[in-house]
Design a protein around this motif. Sequence first.
Motif, PDB file in Angstrom:
ATOM      1  N   ALA A 148       1.135  -1.827  -0.152  1.00  0.00           N
ATOM      2  CA  ALA A 148      -0.132   0.113   0.029  1.00  0.00           C
ATOM      3  C   ALA A 148       0.542   1.164  -0.485  1.00  0.00           C
ATOM      4  O   ALA A 148       0.159   1.772  -0.557  1.00  0.00           O
ATOM      5  N   TRP A 149       2.252   0.558   0.742  1.00  0.00           N
ATOM      6  CA  TRP A 149       3.365   2.309   0.717  1.00  0.00           C
ATOM      7  C   TRP A 149       3.449   3.081  -0.523  1.00  0.00           C
ATOM      8  O   TRP A 149       4.399   3.790  -1.283  1.00  0.00           O
ATOM      9  N   SER A 150       4.115   1.811  -0.931  1.00  0.00           N
ATOM     10  CA  SER A 150       4.613   2.184  -2.784  1.00  0.00           C
ATOM     11  C   SER A 150       4.750   0.640  -3.358  1.00  0.00           C
ATOM     12  O   SER A 150       4.447   0.003  -3.040  1.00  0.00           O
ATOM     13  N   THR A 151       5.324   1.268  -4.701  1.00  0.00           N
ATOM     14  CA  THR A 151       5.396   0.126  -5.649  1.00  0.00           C
ATOM     15  C   THR A 151       6.915  -0.649  -5.215  1.00  0.00           C
ATOM     16  O   THR A 151       8.035   0.390  -4.354  1.00  0.00           O
ATOM     17  N   PRO A 152       7.068  -1.732  -5.491  1.00  0.00           N
ATOM     18  CA  PRO A 152       8.318  -2.438  -5.369  1.00  0.00           C
ATOM     19  C   PRO A 152       9.641  -2.366  -6.863  1.00  0.00           C
ATOM     20  O   PRO A 152       9.296  -2.109  -7.202  1.00  0.00           O
ATOM     21  N   VAL A 153      10.622  -2.447  -5.811  1.00  0.00           N
ATOM     22  CA  VAL A 153      11.654  -2.320  -6.101  1.00  0.00           C
ATOM     23  C   VAL A 153      12.343  -3.705  -7.615  1.00  0.00           C
ATOM     24  O   VAL A 153      11.485  -4.696  -7.086  1.00  0.00           O
ATOM     25  N   VAL A 154      11.641  -3.835  -8.650  1.00  0.00           N
ATOM     26  CA  VAL A 154      12.039  -4.123 -10.063  1.00  0.00           C
ATOM     27  C   VAL A 154      13.338  -4.225 -10.698  1.00  0.00           C
ATOM     28  O   VAL A 154      13.291  -3.371 -11.445  1.00  0.00           O
ATOM     29  N   SER A 155      14.466  -5.125 -10.043  1.00  0.00           N
ATOM     30  CA  SER A 155      15.771  -4.535 -10.728  1.00  0.00           C
ATOM     31  C   SER A 155      16.834  -5.648 -10.782  1.00  0.00           C
ATOM     32  O   SER A 155      16.450  -6.692  -9.981  1.00  0.00           O
ATOM     33  N   PRO A 156      16.889  -5.372 -12.202  1.00  0.00           N
ATOM     34  CA  PRO A 156      17.904  -6.696 -12.720  1.00  0.00           C
ATOM     35  C   PRO A 156      19.069  -6.709 -11.833  1.00  0.00           C
ATOM     36  O   PRO A 156      18.989  -5.482 -11.497  1.00  0.00           O
ATOM     37  N   PRO A 157      19.695  -7.948 -11.897  1.00  0.00           N
ATOM     38  CA  PRO A 157      19.199  -8.886 -12.362  1.00  0.00           C
ATOM     39  C   PRO A 157      18.470  -9.781 -11.243  1.00  0.00           C
ATOM     40  O   PRO A 157      17.704 -11.312 -11.586  1.00  0.00           O
ATOM     41  N   ASP A 158      17.885  -9.089 -10.355  1.00  0.00           N
ATOM     42  CA  ASP A 158      16.565 -10.075  -8.979  1.00  0.00           C
ATOM     43  C   ASP A 158      15.687 -10.147 -10.058  1.00  0.00           C
ATOM     44  O   ASP A 158      14.488 -11.174  -9.526  1.00  0.00           O
ATOM     45  N   GLY A 174       4.180  -2.301   5.019  1.00  0.00           N
ATOM     46  CA  GLY A 174       3.088  -1.183   5.403  1.00  0.00           C
ATOM     47  C   GLY A 174       1.859  -1.778   5.704  1.00  0.00           C
ATOM     48  O   GLY A 174       2.086  -2.908   5.498  1.00  0.00           O
ATOM     49  N   GLY A 175       0.436  -1.428   5.965  1.00  0.00           N
ATOM     50  CA  GLY A 175      -0.681  -1.495   6.195  1.00  0.00           C
ATOM     51  C   GLY A 175      -1.143  -2.708   5.326  1.00  0.00           C
ATOM     52  O   GLY A 175      -0.805  -2.416   3.828  1.00  0.00           O
ATOM     53  N   ALA A 176      -2.927  -2.551   5.445  1.00  0.00           N
ATOM     54  CA  ALA A 176      -3.138  -3.615   4.539  1.00  0.00           C
ATOM     55  C   ALA A 176      -3.290  -2.664   3.011  1.00  0.00           C
ATOM     56  O   ALA A 176      -3.587  -1.463   2.832  1.00  0.00           O
ATOM     57  N   VAL A 177      -3.508  -3.571   1.677  1.00  0.00           N
ATOM     58  CA  VAL A 177      -4.480  -3.043   0.621  1.00  0.00           C
ATOM     59  C   VAL A 177      -5.248  -3.467   0.857  1.00  0.00           C
ATOM     60  O   VAL A 177      -6.055  -4.637   0.734  1.00  0.00           O
ATOM     61  N   MET A 178      -6.550  -2.264   0.204  1.00  0.00           N
ATOM     62  CA  MET A 178      -7.806  -2.712   0.497  1.00  0.00           C
ATOM     63  C   MET A 178      -7.954  -2.756  -1.378  1.00  0.00           C
ATOM     64  O   MET A 178      -7.551  -1.620  -1.890  1.00  0.00           O
ATOM     65  N   ASP A 179      -9.086  -2.689  -1.499  1.00  0.00           N
ATOM     66  CA  ASP A 179      -9.837  -2.422  -2.744  1.00  0.00           C
ATOM     67  C   ASP A 179      -8.806  -2.880  -3.421  1.00  0.00           C
ATOM     68  O   ASP A 179      -8.197  -2.009  -4.319  1.00  0.00           O
ATOM     69  N   ALA A 180      -7.989  -4.058  -3.523  1.00  0.00           N
ATOM     70  CA  ALA A 180      -7.054  -4.561  -4.176  1.00  0.00           C
ATOM     71  C   ALA A 180      -6.910  -4.450  -5.414  1.00  0.00           C
ATOM     72  O   ALA A 180      -5.841  -3.875  -6.384  1.00  0.00           O
TER      73      ALA A 180
END
Length: 313
Positions: A189-199, A225-231
């Motif tokens: 809910a708080w942010s987008t994740p890292v999507v970073s090569p090579p992982d 962080g907290g729950a994602v509502m209305d996912a």
Amino acid sequence: MSPSDFVHMSDDIPFDRSFDLVPGQVEEVRPGVRRMLCNNPSPFTFKGTVSYIVGRGHVAIVDPGPLDEPHIAALLQAVRGETVTHILVTHTHRDHSPAAARIKAATGAKTYGEGAHRPARPLRTGDVPRNEAGGDVDFNPDIVLADGDIVDGAGWRIEAVTTPGHTANHLAFALLGTDVLFSGDHVMAWSTPVVSPPDGSMSDYMASLEKLVGRPESIYFPGHGGAVMDAHRFVSHYIRHRRGREQSILQQLAKGEADIPALVAAIYVGLDPRLVRAAGYSVLAHLEDLAERGRVATQGAPSIEGRYRLLGA
Ligand SMILES: [Zn+2]
């Protein structure tokens, strides 16, 4: 992990950063779902890692967290008088899986995960050295879970949902018979994740987002962080956000061939200099995906040092 700042530059996602759980305190968020915050805050972990306890009496622990003594002690204290039957791991970053070995040693429970830490693709020039990348290379699950596998506990059932993208071995866990999904670092809910090569892999990540939109669960409990509502609505925003970033890259390349530092400078205006490197790997993730789809070209395999040009333009 999740660098809040550079991804927050476009505020098109309805982030919810309200979260005031006190580290070490147990909170029941749903009948049969408790959570506990580890005191490891950072720009990548927000307030810290959130561990979950599923069930009553005979319980599963989802993401035991980092090797943090107070957190491990508090988790074991929280389940005193109960039996830990399962240790479930969403992915092998050092803020999620290392405490699994300790919880296992203390309880005898088996560990469950998709597999050992691994990159999403072979290593290339300019990739972050393995020992700096935050991977927990010591974790090896006792029980390997494939997509759709069911884990049966006393009074709860969990379905493993493969969601690669943030890492190649990322799992979400659907608590069957409820509207709850444990989303790890895939959706927060708080942010987008890292999507970073090579992982990380952008094409896997986008496919994993689409996969969740097609599932019934509507409330996500993430690793930070907290729950994602209305996912479903939230995940649609995530998808739009990444498509917007992709469009920005394509628009820049339409003006002429460019390398990654030039793209970062053009797209992330006013970026904190400390986040330039992370932004570069995020752009690389998009370029790998665009190259796979035949939209851009580079010399050899896409790398952080490459120059990129638009195809078919
Ligand atoms: Zn992570």
